[in-house]
Each structure stands twice: as structure tokens, then as C-alpha cells.
Enzyme design. Structure first.
Site, PDB file in Angstrom:
ATOM      1  NE  ARG A   1      46.346  43.184  42.754  1.00 36.85           N
ATOM      2  CZ  ARG A   1      46.595  42.220  43.161  1.00 36.85           C
ATOM      3  NH1 ARG A   1      47.278  41.800  44.493  1.00 36.85           N
ATOM      4  NH2 ARG A   1      46.239  41.065  42.524  1.00 36.85           N
TER       5      ARG A   1
ATOM      6  CG  HIS B   1      39.181  35.384  40.771  1.00 37.96           C
ATOM      7  ND1 HIS B   1      39.841  34.980  39.565  1.00 37.96           N
ATOM      8  CD2 HIS B   1      39.748  35.264  41.744  1.00 37.96           C
ATOM      9  CE1 HIS B   1      40.804  34.320  40.232  1.00 37.96           C
ATOM     10  NE2 HIS B   1      40.824  34.389  41.450  1.00 37.96           N
TER      11      HIS B   1
ATOM     12  N   GLY C   1      50.353  36.505  45.638  1.00 38.64           N
ATOM     13  CA  GLY C   1      49.131  37.107  45.532  1.00 38.64           C
ATOM     14  C   GLY C   1      49.231  38.784  45.512  1.00 38.64           C
TER      15      GLY C   1
ATOM     16  CB  SER D   1      50.715  42.344  41.448  1.00 38.80           C
ATOM     17  OG  SER D   1      49.343  41.863  41.393  1.00 38.80           O
ATOM     18  CB  SER D   2      55.738  39.455  42.348  1.00 41.19           C
ATOM     19  OG  SER D   2      55.358  38.098  41.801  1.00 41.19           O
TER      20      SER D   2
ATOM     21  CG  ASP E   1      47.221  42.135  39.497  1.00 39.49           C
ATOM     22  OD1 ASP E   1      46.355  42.286  40.255  1.00 39.49           O
ATOM     23  OD2 ASP E   1      47.641  40.713  39.155  1.00 39.49           O
TER      24      ASP E   1
ATOM     25  CE1 TYR F   1      43.323  35.626  37.397  1.00 41.81           C
ATOM     26  CE2 TYR F   1      43.390  35.400  35.020  1.00 41.81           C
ATOM     27  CZ  TYR F   1      43.268  36.026  36.393  1.00 41.81           C
ATOM     28  OH  TYR F   1      43.135  37.466  36.063  1.00 41.81           O
TER      29      TYR F   1
HETATM   30  P1  NG1 Z   1      47.421  37.741  40.883  1.00 37.38           P
HETATM   31  O1  NG1 Z   1      47.470  36.490  40.619  1.00 37.38           O
HETATM   32  O2  NG1 Z   1      47.227  38.103  42.442  1.00 37.38           O
HETATM   33  O3  NG1 Z   1      48.409  38.698  40.385  1.00 37.38           O
HETATM   34  C1  NG1 Z   1      45.201  37.732  39.290  1.00 37.38           C
HETATM   35  C2  NG1 Z   1      45.227  38.761  38.267  1.00 37.38           C
HETATM   36  C3  NG1 Z   1      44.266  39.927  38.454  1.00 37.38           C
HETATM   37  C4  NG1 Z   1      42.923  39.621  39.001  1.00 37.38           C
HETATM   38  C5  NG1 Z   1      43.242  38.589  40.204  1.00 37.38           C
HETATM   39  C6  NG1 Z   1      41.917  38.049  40.689  1.00 37.38           C
HETATM   40  C7  NG1 Z   1      46.893  38.737  36.608  1.00 37.38           C
HETATM   41  C8  NG1 Z   1      48.131  39.528  36.327  1.00 37.38           C
HETATM   42  N1  NG1 Z   1      46.371  39.257  37.669  1.00 37.38           N
HETATM   43  O4  NG1 Z   1      46.054  38.530  40.345  1.00 37.38           O
HETATM   44  O5  NG1 Z   1      44.048  40.775  37.144  1.00 37.38           O
HETATM   45  O6  NG1 Z   1      42.120  38.862  37.882  1.00 37.38           O
HETATM   46  O7  NG1 Z   1      43.981  37.340  39.892  1.00 37.38           O
HETATM   47  O8  NG1 Z   1      40.943  39.048  41.333  1.00 37.38           O
HETATM   48  O9  NG1 Z   1      46.597  37.797  35.637  1.00 37.38           O
END
Ligand code: NG1
Length: 503
Positions: A52, A59, A158, A160-161, A205, A261
Site C-alpha cells: 500500500r 504515524h 515504505g 508495506s512489503s 498496512d 518506530y
Molecule cells: P511501514 O513501515 O511503511 O510498513 C509503519 C507501520 C504502520 C504505520 C506507519 C507510519 C507496521 C507494519 N506498519 O508502516 O502501521 O504506523 O509505519 O504511518 O508497523
């Protein structure tokens, strides 16, 4: 509510846009051929869940606020055959060099052991497998599985793989064991299970991956109830397009989690508790800023609102005032200042906030993180409002582009300055993108590297991509090949969510 299961199809045109079907057909055929040559049998089905791109709302999912992602047509495929003669699971990848094949066996005690301290690609598979089997509580032994994965979501980018992989693994395990759960249950399992790999994940995600609909972004609400609302983009002339570009800085969330994170999750949760204490709401035990906000407003007199947007705006602006008033230490809080501020002993504080996931910091930035959470939530609500109120007014396209773009640019600024989740390459790429004609450009996903998303009018996409290639990619990576280039910058339409493909 009608039941909502992952659809099963035999036709790729149900999953992909017409223009992409030929390429996907080859990809699926290749997956099936490789499967047969590795395992010597035909796969029974292919589970598929996409990556996605988050259009806006970064965040804030773990603070309980709505986000606004769309699924892309890059996805994770897992082809599966099953056996009832043993419970072994074989997991291979079409890119066997980068991702070597592994196998494990079902364990009656713990289902499968996952060592989160080792960075191992199959951990994500195991997470989805374990989460699903915990939920299914099978009376019989689970099926043995042969699995072959083909992922086209750039990893660490970024997009969401990892969530796409965990969702697909959970779906594959479900179908291999002849069960059918609703999409929302699969999402919950995937959210919980990604935590096995050591990241205190929000829910955006997995939700976007499983629940998305073609041609719409999804407004995802987490609290007080989990709800997804498909939202179409305004019909402008020329049409709206989003271009995803990868900085090629790989953000490994698991490795950086203690200072990035997970630390943000802690800063946001402690901030919520501090605000709740100051507002006298601790009895209700709110865990997120959104819960604090909801509880606070049950006790307030409010004006009559004419729309959801009006109510959101009123409440979020009020919350920002409360943040200004009560989160006083602008330079940050030490751990003991935080425990004091929320009224816990040092050891109680440690066990509540610092022990579940690894976290490291001298000073915790409660104020700037809170400012980001509430302003970003406001931007999400405004973005959705523009989309919904301009669904069919083609006349003021320019204004629509400008207003949506501005919200995206403000989001980037806040991610950079308040949430500190940008990085020099993201700052540069978004600046280049704006110069190249994007109305708005921002990081997407967790940040600290990974991708940007830019709002571009469809007629400008080609020129835009050409300029960004020249100004960012060819300057930084002079040896980049054409093939690599098409993977690092591309336009994307909102794609469909999870599917099972059968033969
Ligand atoms: P990414 O790292 O882009 O998959 C993560 C979190 C999301 C959200 C975003 C920031 C996971 C799986 N995904 O996304 O839930 O918090 O950072 O908006 O932790």
C-alpha cells in the site's frame, strides 16, 4: 453487516487493471512453473495481498486516528500445495539467491518458534502462520504446506512489503487448512502477528492490504470501532495520479525500531497518559490519544455540528490547545521525568512502557510528537472531505489539486520537524518532486528512508517521472539500469485488496 470474505477468482482481470493483466499472466505462469519444478506438484491456489501507499496520515494509526492509504498493484503472491501426511512447511522464493528456501515443522507447544533477534525473511511467513493457527485452534494437526513466494512490493521501501507478506502467509495458512475467516479477522490476526517479529505495529498496512477496493483509497478508523470507508478521489480534469518514488535508502524497521518506530509508539502512548492525567481521565484508562479525546468530549458541552468533518476539526483543534497547555517540557522528558509526570513509580513505568519492545532514548519528545499526531489527523480529515465533497465537480480541478497537495506538503513538514521520521534523501526527493510539478509530495509509510508519494496531474506524469529520474536517481545512482528505474519510480492507481487465485 454482510459477511466479507476474501474473494476467490480464476480471472486475473478481477484483480488487476486491464493494462497490467498480460504482465501479471506471465508472472503467475512463471510462479506456477517454478513451483512445479521445486516441489514436483501443481499448486492448489495462490494467495495474494498487495502493498500500500499511504496518501496521508502518518504515524497516527497507533494513536488511534484514521489514516488514508490505497493499495497498489505491487503485491505478495504465495502459491501453495498441501498434504495431510505430515505437518512440515517448506517456504521458497522465486528469488532463491536473495531469499534462500527454508523449512520448519509445526510444533505442538509453540506452533513455530520465531527468533525476532535474527533478521530472517521467513520470520514474516512464520508470523502469519503462527497467528492464523493460534486463531483457528484446529482439533486436528495442521496441513503440511509447500509454499513459493513471489513479492513485487519493494522491501524496506515504505510500501508495506512486510504487512503484505504477513497477510498473505496468514491467508495461505487459513486456506491450506480449509477454513474461511472474514477479512477483518484476517487483518486483526496479521496486525497481532507482525508483532512477533519485534515491531509494535499499527494497523494501517494490514487493513489496506486486505480490505482495499480498486479505484478507491480507504479511510480507516480504528476507534471506537474498526471501520473502513472506501473514498474515491475527486474527478478532476486532468485526472489525479500518484507517483511513488523510492529514495533507495532502506529503512529496516526491525533493526532501527528501538530508536525509531517503537520509540515513537512509546512517546505517543506516554503523551496520551500524561494528557489523560492532567485532564483527570486516568480512571477510564485511555491508552491512545484518540481514546483520551473521545473520553474527554463525552464530558464537554459541544456546539451542534453539521458534518463529521466539522466535529473532527473542532475536537482536534481543542486537543491541540490542551497539548500546548499540558505537555510543558518542550525540550523533552527523561524517563524519570515521564514516570513522575504520569504518576507511576520508575519500575511501574518501565514495565508499562519500556519492557514489551526494545526502546532507547535519553530524551523523549512528547510535545512535538503530540503536535504531529493532532495536526496530521486534521489533515487526514480535511483530505477526505475534499475528496468527498468534490467527487463530481470537474470545474475547479486546479483548486482541488492545490488544496490536496498543500495538505500533503504540510504532512511532510510535520513528519520532518515534529515527528523526525524523514531523512535528508526524503527531504531532497520531495523537494525535487515539487519542483518537477507535483502539487504535493511527502514521505509515505514509516519514513527514515523508503518511498515518497507525489500528487501529479495525469497529463504531467511522464514529464514528472523524467525530471525526477534525472534530478534524483541519475545524479545519485549513475549506474542505475532501466529495469531498476521502473521499480523505483512509477505511477500507481488504487488497486484491489486481497484475493485467492485458483485454477
Ligand atoms: P511501514 O513501515 O511503511 O510498513 C509503519 C507501520 C504502520 C504505520 C506507519 C507510519 C507496521 C507494519 N506498519 O508502516 O502501521 O504506523 O509505519 O504511518 O508497523
Amino acid at each position: 453487516m454482510p459477511q466479507d470474505f476474501v474473494p476467490v477468482t480464476q480471472s486475473l482481470s478481477d484483480i488487476y487493471a486491464e493494462a497490467k493483466c498480460d504482465a501479471q499472466k506471465k508472472r503467475y505462469q512463471n510462479l506456477v512453473e517454478s513451483f512445479k519444478s521445486i516441489y514436483g506438484v501443481e499448486p492448489e491456489f495462490i494467495a495474494r495481498s498487495p502493498g500500500r501507499v499511504n496518501i496521508i496520515g502518518e504515524h497516527i494509526d497507533y494513536a488511534g486516528f484514521p489514516v488514508f492509504p490505497m493499495a497498489v498493484d505491487r503485491d505478495c503472491l504465495i502459491a501453495v500445495s498441501t498434504t495431510s501426511s505430515d505437518t512440515k512447511v517448506h517456504v521458497a522464493n522465486v528469488d532463491g539467491k536473495k531469499y534462500p528456501a527454508r523449512e520448519f515443522d509445526y510444533d505442538t507447544e509453540c506452533i513455530v518458534h520465531i527468533d525476532a533477534s535474527i533478521h530472517e525473511w521467513t520470520n514474516y511467513f512464520k508470523s502469519g502462520y503462527k497467528g492464523m493457527l493460534e486463531k483457528l485452534q484446529l482439533k486436528e494437526s495442521p496441513a503440511g504446506m509447500n509454499c513459493l513466494m513471489d513479492g513485487s512490493v519493494p522491501s524496506g521501501g515504505g510500501m508495506s512489503s512486510s504487512a503484505a507478506f504477513v497477510c498473505t502467509a496468514a491467508m495461505a495458512t487459513m486456506k491450506a487448512n480449509k477454513r474461511n475467516l472474514e477479512k477483518s479477522e484476517i487483518v486483526q490476526i496479521a496486525i497481532e502477528s507482525e508483532r512477533y517479529v519485534g515491531v509494535n505495529s499499527g494497523g494501517m498496512d494490514q487493513t489496506a492490504s486486505v480490505m482495499s477496493r480498486a479505484d478507491s483509497a480507504t479511510f480507516i478508523e480504528f476507534e471506537p470501532e474498526f471501520r473502513t470507508i472506501p473514498v474515491e478521489f475527486p474527478s478532476t480534469e486532468p485526472a489525479i495520479s500518484f507517483v511513488v518514488s523510492n529514495t533507495l535508502v532502506t529503512a529496516d524497521k526491525v533493526v532501527s525500531a528501538p530508536v525509531c518506530y517503537n520509540l515513537r509508539v512509546v512517546e505517543t502512548s506516554v503523551g496520551a497518559m500524561l494528557l489523560a492525567k492532567e485532564l483527570g481521565l486516568l480512571d477510564s484508562n485511555p491508552k491512545t490519544y484518540k481514546e483520551v479525546m473521545d473520553i474527554y468530549f463525552t464530558k464537554q458541552d459541544e456546539p451542534k455540528f453539521t458534518s463529521e468533518t466539522e466535529q473532527w476539526s473542532y475536537r482536534l483543534e481543542k486537543m491541540l490547545q490542551l497539548v500546548e497547555k499540558y505537555i510543558v517540557k518542550r525540550e523533552g522528558y527523561t524517563e524519570s521525568e515521564m514516570s513522575h509526570a504520569v504518576g507511576l513509580s520508575d519500575s511501574e513505568f518501565k514495565s508499562k512502557f519500556m519492557s514489551k519492545f526494545p526502546v532507547r532514548a535519553e530524551l523523549f519528545q512528547l510535545y512535538t510528537r503530540a503536535v504531529h499526531v493532532f495536526t496530521e489527523s486534521l489533515r487526514v480529515v480535511r483530505f477526505r472531505d475534499i475528496c468527498e465533497s468534490r467527487k463530481s465537480s470537474v470545474s475547479d480541478s486546479k483548486d482541488t489539486f492545490t488544496r490536496l497537495g498543500q495538505l500533503m506538503n504540510e504532512s511532510q513538514e510535520s513528519c520532518r520537524d515534529n515527528f523526525n521520521c524523514s531523512c535528508p534523501e526524503l527531504d531532497e526527493l520531495t523537494a525535487i518532486s515539487r519542483k518537477a510539478g507535483a502539487y504535493g509530495s511527502r514521505l509515505t509509510g514509516a519514513g527514515w528512508g523508503g518511498c515518497t508519494v507525489s500528487l501529479v496531474s495525469e497529463d504531467q506524469v511522464e514529464t514528472f517521472i523524467k525530471t525526477v529520474r534525472k534530478e534524483y536517481f541519475q545524479k545519485r545512482f549513475p549506474n542505475i539500469t532501466e529495469d531498476e528505474m521502473s521499480d523505483v519510480i512509477f505511477a500507481s492507481r488504487p488497486s484491489s485488496g486481497a484475493y485467492f487465485y485458483t485454477f
